[in-house]
Scaffold this motif. Structure first.
Motif, PDB file in Angstrom:
ATOM      1  N   ILE A 170       0.840  -1.201   0.000  1.00 38.53           N
ATOM      2  CA  ILE A 170       0.000   0.000   0.000  1.00 38.53           C
ATOM      3  C   ILE A 170       0.877   1.254   0.000  1.00 38.53           C
ATOM      4  CG2 ILE A 170      -1.613   1.365   1.381  1.00 38.53           C
ATOM      5  CD1 ILE A 170      -2.827  -1.399   2.277  1.00 38.53           C
ATOM      6  N   LEU A 171       1.928   1.231   0.801  1.00 42.80           N
ATOM      7  CA  LEU A 171       2.832   2.376   0.893  1.00 42.80           C
ATOM      8  C   LEU A 171       3.812   2.449  -0.275  1.00 42.80           C
ATOM      9  CD1 LEU A 171       3.690   2.227   4.702  1.00 42.80           C
ATOM     10  CD2 LEU A 171       2.083   3.780   3.555  1.00 42.80           C
ATOM     11  N   GLY A 172       3.949   1.358  -1.004  1.00 43.71           N
ATOM     12  CA  GLY A 172       4.923   1.309  -2.088  1.00 43.71           C
ATOM     13  C   GLY A 172       6.343   1.259  -1.563  1.00 43.71           C
ATOM     14  N   LEU A 173       6.568   0.443  -0.551  1.00 43.78           N
ATOM     15  CA  LEU A 173       7.874   0.335   0.088  1.00 43.78           C
ATOM     16  C   LEU A 173       8.475  -1.038  -0.192  1.00 43.78           C
ATOM     17  CD1 LEU A 173       9.923   1.724   1.940  1.00 43.78           C
ATOM     18  CD2 LEU A 173       8.665   0.799   3.892  1.00 43.78           C
ATOM     19  N   PHE A 174       9.592  -1.073  -0.892  1.00 45.22           N
ATOM     20  CA  PHE A 174      10.243  -2.318  -1.316  1.00 45.22           C
ATOM     21  C   PHE A 174       9.266  -3.222  -2.061  1.00 45.22           C
ATOM     22  CE2 PHE A 174      12.611  -0.953   2.504  1.00 45.22           C
ATOM     23  CZ  PHE A 174      13.814  -0.644   1.885  1.00 45.22           C
ATOM     24  N   THR A 175       8.507  -2.614  -2.939  1.00 49.99           N
ATOM     25  CA  THR A 175       7.409  -3.274  -3.645  1.00 49.99           C
ATOM     26  C   THR A 175       7.834  -4.552  -4.338  1.00 49.99           C
ATOM     27  OG1 THR A 175       6.283  -1.170  -3.963  1.00 49.99           O
ATOM     28  CG2 THR A 175       5.681  -2.960  -5.468  1.00 49.99           C
ATOM     29  N   ARG A 176       8.897  -4.499  -5.093  1.00 51.51           N
ATOM     30  CA  ARG A 176       9.306  -5.679  -5.862  1.00 51.51           C
ATOM     31  C   ARG A 176       9.647  -6.853  -4.946  1.00 51.51           C
ATOM     32  NH1 ARG A 176      12.467  -2.784 -10.882  1.00 51.51           N
ATOM     33  NH2 ARG A 176      10.646  -2.951 -12.220  1.00 51.51           N
ATOM     34  N   TYR A 177      10.330  -6.610  -3.870  1.00 49.83           N
ATOM     35  CA  TYR A 177      10.718  -7.683  -2.954  1.00 49.83           C
ATOM     36  C   TYR A 177       9.504  -8.251  -2.222  1.00 49.83           C
ATOM     37  CZ  TYR A 177      15.225  -5.584  -3.934  1.00 49.83           C
ATOM     38  OH  TYR A 177      16.322  -5.081  -4.570  1.00 49.83           O
ATOM     39  N   VAL A 178       8.639  -7.377  -1.779  1.00 52.62           N
ATOM     40  CA  VAL A 178       7.423  -7.809  -1.090  1.00 52.62           C
ATOM     41  C   VAL A 178       6.533  -8.604  -2.043  1.00 52.62           C
ATOM     42  CG1 VAL A 178       5.302  -6.999   0.034  1.00 52.62           C
ATOM     43  CG2 VAL A 178       7.495  -5.906   0.576  1.00 52.62           C
ATOM     44  N   ALA A 179       6.426  -8.151  -3.285  1.00 52.74           N
ATOM     45  CA  ALA A 179       5.595  -8.847  -4.262  1.00 52.74           C
ATOM     46  C   ALA A 179       6.118 -10.255  -4.542  1.00 52.74           C
ATOM     47  CB  ALA A 179       5.496  -8.038  -5.549  1.00 52.74           C
ATOM     48  N   VAL A 180       7.430 -10.458  -4.501  1.00 53.38           N
ATOM     49  CA  VAL A 180       7.987 -11.807  -4.645  1.00 53.38           C
ATOM     50  C   VAL A 180       7.515 -12.685  -3.490  1.00 53.38           C
ATOM     51  CG1 VAL A 180      10.120 -13.175  -4.526  1.00 53.38           C
ATOM     52  CG2 VAL A 180      10.028 -11.165  -5.998  1.00 53.38           C
ATOM     53  N   ALA A 181       7.596 -12.161  -2.265  1.00 53.50           N
ATOM     54  CA  ALA A 181       7.158 -12.931  -1.091  1.00 53.50           C
ATOM     55  C   ALA A 181       5.671 -13.260  -1.167  1.00 53.50           C
ATOM     56  CB  ALA A 181       7.464 -12.148   0.191  1.00 53.50           C
ATOM     57  N   GLU A 182       4.869 -12.298  -1.608  1.00 54.54           N
ATOM     58  CA  GLU A 182       3.425 -12.531  -1.733  1.00 54.54           C
ATOM     59  C   GLU A 182       3.138 -13.586  -2.802  1.00 54.54           C
ATOM     60  OE1 GLU A 182       1.828 -11.447   0.623  1.00 54.54           O
ATOM     61  OE2 GLU A 182       2.134  -9.341   1.036  1.00 54.54           O
ATOM     62  N   ALA A 183       3.855 -13.519  -3.917  1.00 50.73           N
ATOM     63  CA  ALA A 183       3.660 -14.504  -4.983  1.00 50.73           C
ATOM     64  C   ALA A 183       4.026 -15.905  -4.493  1.00 50.73           C
ATOM     65  CB  ALA A 183       4.499 -14.130  -6.213  1.00 50.73           C
ATOM     66  N   ILE A 184       5.103 -16.019  -3.739  1.00 49.06           N
ATOM     67  CA  ILE A 184       5.506 -17.321  -3.197  1.00 49.06           C
ATOM     68  C   ILE A 184       4.431 -17.855  -2.258  1.00 49.06           C
ATOM     69  CG2 ILE A 184       7.152 -18.473  -1.648  1.00 49.06           C
ATOM     70  CD1 ILE A 184       9.321 -16.618  -2.926  1.00 49.06           C
ATOM     71  N   ALA A 185       3.905 -16.996  -1.388  1.00 46.04           N
ATOM     72  CA  ALA A 185       2.839 -17.428  -0.472  1.00 46.04           C
ATOM     73  C   ALA A 185       1.630 -17.935  -1.245  1.00 46.04           C
ATOM     74  CB  ALA A 185       2.445 -16.274   0.459  1.00 46.04           C
ATOM     75  N   MET A 186       1.301 -17.266  -2.347  1.00 44.84           N
ATOM     76  CA  MET A 186       0.138 -17.680  -3.138  1.00 44.84           C
ATOM     77  C   MET A 186       0.403 -18.963  -3.930  1.00 44.84           C
ATOM     78  SD  MET A 186      -2.402 -15.774  -2.424  1.00 44.84           S
ATOM     79  CE  MET A 186      -1.742 -15.977  -0.779  1.00 44.84           C
ATOM     80  N   VAL A 187       1.641 -19.174  -4.361  1.00 44.18           N
ATOM     81  CA  VAL A 187       1.980 -20.428  -5.041  1.00 44.18           C
ATOM     82  C   VAL A 187       1.841 -21.594  -4.065  1.00 44.18           C
ATOM     83  CG1 VAL A 187       3.856 -21.756  -6.111  1.00 44.18           C
ATOM     84  CG2 VAL A 187       3.411 -19.408  -6.850  1.00 44.18           C
ATOM     85  N   VAL A 188       2.282 -21.388  -2.834  1.00 43.13           N
ATOM     86  CA  VAL A 188       2.123 -22.432  -1.813  1.00 43.13           C
ATOM     87  C   VAL A 188       0.636 -22.705  -1.572  1.00 43.13           C
ATOM     88  CG1 VAL A 188       2.504 -23.027   0.618  1.00 43.13           C
ATOM     89  CG2 VAL A 188       4.347 -21.982  -0.719  1.00 43.13           C
ATOM     90  N   ALA A 189      -0.165 -21.652  -1.470  1.00 41.19           N
ATOM     91  CA  ALA A 189      -1.613 -21.829  -1.292  1.00 41.19           C
ATOM     92  C   ALA A 189      -2.226 -22.549  -2.492  1.00 41.19           C
ATOM     93  CB  ALA A 189      -2.291 -20.474  -1.084  1.00 41.19           C
ATOM     94  N   LEU A 190      -1.777 -22.197  -3.677  1.00 44.38           N
ATOM     95  CA  LEU A 190      -2.274 -22.833  -4.900  1.00 44.38           C
ATOM     96  C   LEU A 190      -2.012 -24.341  -4.864  1.00 44.38           C
ATOM     97  CD1 LEU A 190      -3.178 -22.367  -8.020  1.00 44.38           C
ATOM     98  CD2 LEU A 190      -0.736 -22.572  -8.433  1.00 44.38           C
ATOM     99  N   VAL A 191      -0.780 -24.712  -4.549  1.00 41.81           N
ATOM    100  CA  VAL A 191      -0.382 -26.123  -4.597  1.00 41.81           C
ATOM    101  C   VAL A 191      -0.969 -26.927  -3.441  1.00 41.81           C
ATOM    102  CG1 VAL A 191       1.634 -27.661  -4.472  1.00 41.81           C
ATOM    103  CG2 VAL A 191       1.717 -25.617  -5.902  1.00 41.81           C
ATOM    104  N   THR A 192      -0.997 -26.340  -2.253  1.00 39.24           N
ATOM    105  CA  THR A 192      -1.411 -27.118  -1.072  1.00 39.24           C
ATOM    106  C   THR A 192      -2.912 -27.142  -0.841  1.00 39.24           C
ATOM    107  OG1 THR A 192      -1.092 -25.225   0.399  1.00 39.24           O
ATOM    108  CG2 THR A 192       0.778 -26.743   0.136  1.00 39.24           C
ATOM    109  N   VAL A 193      -3.645 -26.147  -1.329  1.00 43.87           N
ATOM    110  CA  VAL A 193      -5.067 -26.046  -1.003  1.00 43.87           C
ATOM    111  C   VAL A 193      -5.957 -26.008  -2.241  1.00 43.87           C
ATOM    112  CG1 VAL A 193      -6.830 -24.649   0.160  1.00 43.87           C
ATOM    113  CG2 VAL A 193      -4.537 -24.813   1.142  1.00 43.87           C
ATOM    114  N   HIS A 194      -5.687 -25.121  -3.165  1.00 47.54           N
ATOM    115  CA  HIS A 194      -6.663 -24.761  -4.181  1.00 47.54           C
ATOM    116  C   HIS A 194      -6.629 -25.579  -5.468  1.00 47.54           C
ATOM    117  CE1 HIS A 194      -7.938 -21.329  -1.818  1.00 47.54           C
ATOM    118  NE2 HIS A 194      -6.661 -21.094  -1.571  1.00 47.54           N
TER     119      HIS A 194
END
Length: 150
Positions: free
Chosen positions: A74-98
């Motif tokens: 939201i603040l646009g702070l270290f956006t690229r790095y945070v977005a990598v972490a968020e994408a990884i979390a969602m890939v784990v959710a994709l594979v393990t749950v969805h």
């Protein structure tokens, strides 16, 4: 009207809208995991039921990624790095749950997490756009071109 057209012609504002909305979604998911039914213990129990190792630690990591990462987006702070972490979390959710539930999110499928993966990866590639704290730090963080000065 001309000033609105000028504003709409700037891709940085479009990226900012994407970043802020995605950040809000992640923040709310993290908030729900932290304060919702069962809180940290409930999230830990769910991760344990999926066979995730060290479920309590991973629950803390997941909640921090979504909650704090959402604020940082939201603040646009270290956006690229945070977005990598968020994408990884969602890939784990994709594979393990969805994934096993098919495409439709109405059936618990991967439709929604796939959209969040795509949005997160777009932010990794595009940077933070306009209205971001990254703009105060480095052009590399925002995706802006570095121009030589004469």
């Amino acid at each position: 009207m001309a000033s609105i057209n000028k504003l709409l012609d700037k891709p940085g504002f479009g990226i900012a809208i994407l970043r802020i909305v995605v950040g809000f979604i992640f923040f709310m998911h993290g908030w729900d995991k932290f304060t919702g039914e069962g809180g940290l213990n409930g999230t830990s129990g769910f991760l344990g039921s999926l066979g995730i190792p060290a479920p309590y630690f991973m629950a803390i990591l997941l909640i921090a990624t979504e909650l704090i990462g959402g604020i940082m987006l939201i603040l646009g702070l270290f956006t690229r790095y945070v977005a990598v972490a968020e994408a990884i979390a969602m890939v784990v959710a994709l594979v393990t749950v969805h994934l096993e539930n098919g495409f439709s999110s109405q059936n618990g499928g991967y439709e929604y997490v796939l959209a969040l993966i795509g949005a997160s990866l777009a932010l990794v590639l595009l940077g933070s756009g306009s209205l971001a704290l990254d703009n105060l730090l480095s052009p590399r963080l925002t995706g802006r071109q570095i121009t030589a000065r004469a």
